[in-house]
Write a protein that holds these residues in place. Structure first.
Motif, PDB file in Angstrom:
ATOM      1  N   PHE A  98      -3.001   5.376  -2.112  1.00  0.00           N
ATOM      2  CA  PHE A  98      -3.256   4.986  -0.722  1.00  0.00           C
ATOM      3  C   PHE A  98      -3.089   6.191   0.187  1.00  0.00           C
ATOM      4  O   PHE A  98      -2.132   6.956   0.086  1.00  0.00           O
ATOM      5  CB  PHE A  98      -2.293   3.878  -0.305  1.00  0.00           C
ATOM      6  CG  PHE A  98      -2.413   3.488   1.144  1.00  0.00           C
ATOM      7  CD1 PHE A  98      -3.531   2.810   1.610  1.00  0.00           C
ATOM      8  CD2 PHE A  98      -1.409   3.819   2.048  1.00  0.00           C
ATOM      9  CE1 PHE A  98      -3.640   2.455   2.943  1.00  0.00           C
ATOM     10  CE2 PHE A  98      -1.515   3.469   3.382  1.00  0.00           C
ATOM     11  CZ  PHE A  98      -2.639   2.784   3.837  1.00  0.00           C
ATOM     12  N   CYS A 133       0.816  -1.220   0.000  1.00  0.00           N
ATOM     13  CA  CYS A 133       0.000   0.000   0.000  1.00  0.00           C
ATOM     14  C   CYS A 133       0.847   1.267   0.000  1.00  0.00           C
ATOM     15  O   CYS A 133       0.506   2.257  -0.666  1.00  0.00           O
ATOM     16  CB  CYS A 133      -0.936   0.003   1.205  1.00  0.00           C
ATOM     17  SG  CYS A 133      -2.258  -1.229   1.078  1.00  0.00           S
ATOM     18  N   CYS A 183      -1.028  -4.798   2.796  1.00  0.00           N
ATOM     19  CA  CYS A 183      -1.651  -5.067   1.505  1.00  0.00           C
ATOM     20  C   CYS A 183      -3.160  -4.871   1.621  1.00  0.00           C
ATOM     21  O   CYS A 183      -3.724  -4.930   2.712  1.00  0.00           O
ATOM     22  CB  CYS A 183      -1.324  -6.482   1.029  1.00  0.00           C
ATOM     23  SG  CYS A 183      -1.866  -7.781   2.167  1.00  0.00           S
TER      24      CYS A 183
END
Length: 408
Positions: free
Chosen positions: A90, A84, A104
């Protein structure tokens, strides 16, 4: 397969929305062996995604299109991010606020069987590594079940809320109807009748025919719109007028005071067109003010003519008043008839979009002036129904008729 079937069975149970969201997150964590999960519901009215429930995360609201969840909603595709912090989409602020570290993430759209976007589900941190293609396949099957279950719950809650609203409207209707005359007043040598037919459960019209110390109070009011808000407006006006006359106010004083009170409490875009009159049954003199209410029909039996009168003032509540034109005074001779109708009758349309208009009303007065007021109103509404040809009633319909009976 066993896990998916188990989830399908569990999601078929009746749940409220918050419980269902929790069940969906729990199912995702179980099937995909994830540490955490969240469900974002899509609000089409605001074009936003709303995080209603999440394990360990506070609810938030974001524009549909922002971040990973927004990209998933726009493209309606699974987004599998193995790292991420290496993905620019993100947002690490939630991690910073909660102290959690997201490794993740699997983000998948929740689309029901009618291809309607319900929301987006995210699962975080697979227990034994990162999410793979097998997880994506499982997630796709799970998402389809979750979307249908969530849509079902939302629709069920909408039905329940609709029923609550219907019950509230029923109660409001009972309150409004209780303000109307239960029976028509009896006056020597006079025949009076009024009726109210709302387009919805509640309406923006009202009428009054009641005996006060000053004589027979005659009121027909029509608030802008129809529904609960206009119903409350006309009910307030109705109660204020009755109270003013019961306290001994004359017609001009009552009209001005009620208008000014409504001007203070009604929203700027709200007002009430209203006829307010007093008939002295001893002298047969009728005085009235009309705040935007027209046309006013007065049938003179001796001449067999129908006179039309216009408003004497602005609609009630439209603006404060300090002065008022003199009231219109009519002497009611034997056979004379006063006819007051709300615009829901004049403006009702047939299938071709033509309005009923004023001419048929005048013709009915000329033709059936010998009928009782109740009989005349029955003939009027039959004529309206025949004209509209079964088209739905679009506005409230209210009518008041006052007739001095012809000499024997």
């Amino acid at each position: 397969m066993d896990a998916i079937l188990g989830v399908t069975s569990a999601l078929a149970a009746p749940f409220d929305l918050m419980t269902m969201l929790g069940e969906v997150v729990a199912a995702a964590k179980q099937v995909l062996r994830a540490d955490r999960g969240s469900v974002w519901l899509f609000e089409s009215a605001t074009d936003e995604l709303v995080l209603e429930v999440a394990t360990g995360i506070a609810p938030v609201r974001v524009p549909a299109g922002a971040g990973l969840v927004g990209a998933c909603a726009r493209k309606r595709e699974i987004i599998n991010v193995p790292d991420c912090y290496a993905d620019s989409r993100f947002d690490p602020s939630v991690d910073k606020a909660s102290g959690y570290h997201t490794r993740c993430m699997l983000t998948l759209p929740l689309v029901d069987h009618k291809d309607v976007l319900v929301g987006v589900m995210q699962v975080l941190n697979k227990a034994d590594g990162v999410f793979d293609e097998e997880d994506e396949a499982l997630a796709t099957a799970l998402a389809a079940q979750c979307a249908v279950a969530l849509q079902r719950v939302k629709m069920t809650e909408a039905v329940i809320e609709g029923e609550k609203m219907r019950q509230a409207l029923e109660m409001a209707r009972e309150v409004q109807m209780s303000t109307l005359p239960a029976v028509m007043p009896k006056l020597p040598s006079y025949d009076v009748c009024g009726t109210f037919r709302s387009a919805d459960l509640t309406g923006g019209d009202t009428f009054d025919l009641s005996l006060v110390d000053q004589g027979l109070l005659i009121v027909l009011g029509d608030a802008t719109g129809h529904g609960i808000a206009p119903a409350l407006s006309v009910t307030q006006m109705h109660a204020m007028l009755r109270m003013a006359f019961q306290l001994g106010a004359d017609l001009p004083t009552a009209f001005v005071e009620v208008n000014n009170r409504l001007a203070k409490i009604l929203p700027d875009d709200r007002f009430i067109t209203a006829f307010v009159g007093l008939l002295d049954p001893q002298t047969h003199r009728l005085q009235f003010h009309s705040g935007g209410q027209a046309p006013i029909f007065f049938y003179r039996a001796a001449e067999r003519v129908c006179e039309h009168y216009k408003p004497t003032s602005f609609p009630l509540g439209a603006m404060p008043l300090t002065t008022l034109k003199p009231a219109i005074t009519l002497d009611m001779q034997p056979g004379d008839i006063l006819v007051l109708l709300s615009d829901g009758i004049y403006e009702c349309e047939n299938r071709e979009g033509e309005a009923f208009g004023e001419a048929p009303v005048e013709a009915l007065v000329q033709t059936h002036h010998a009928k009782s007021t109740a009989e005349w109103l029955k003939i009027l509404f039959e004529a309206v129904a025949h004209f509209t040809g079964g088209t739905p009633q679009a506005d409230d319909m209210t009518a008041v008729v006052v007739k001095r009976e012809a000499a024997a």
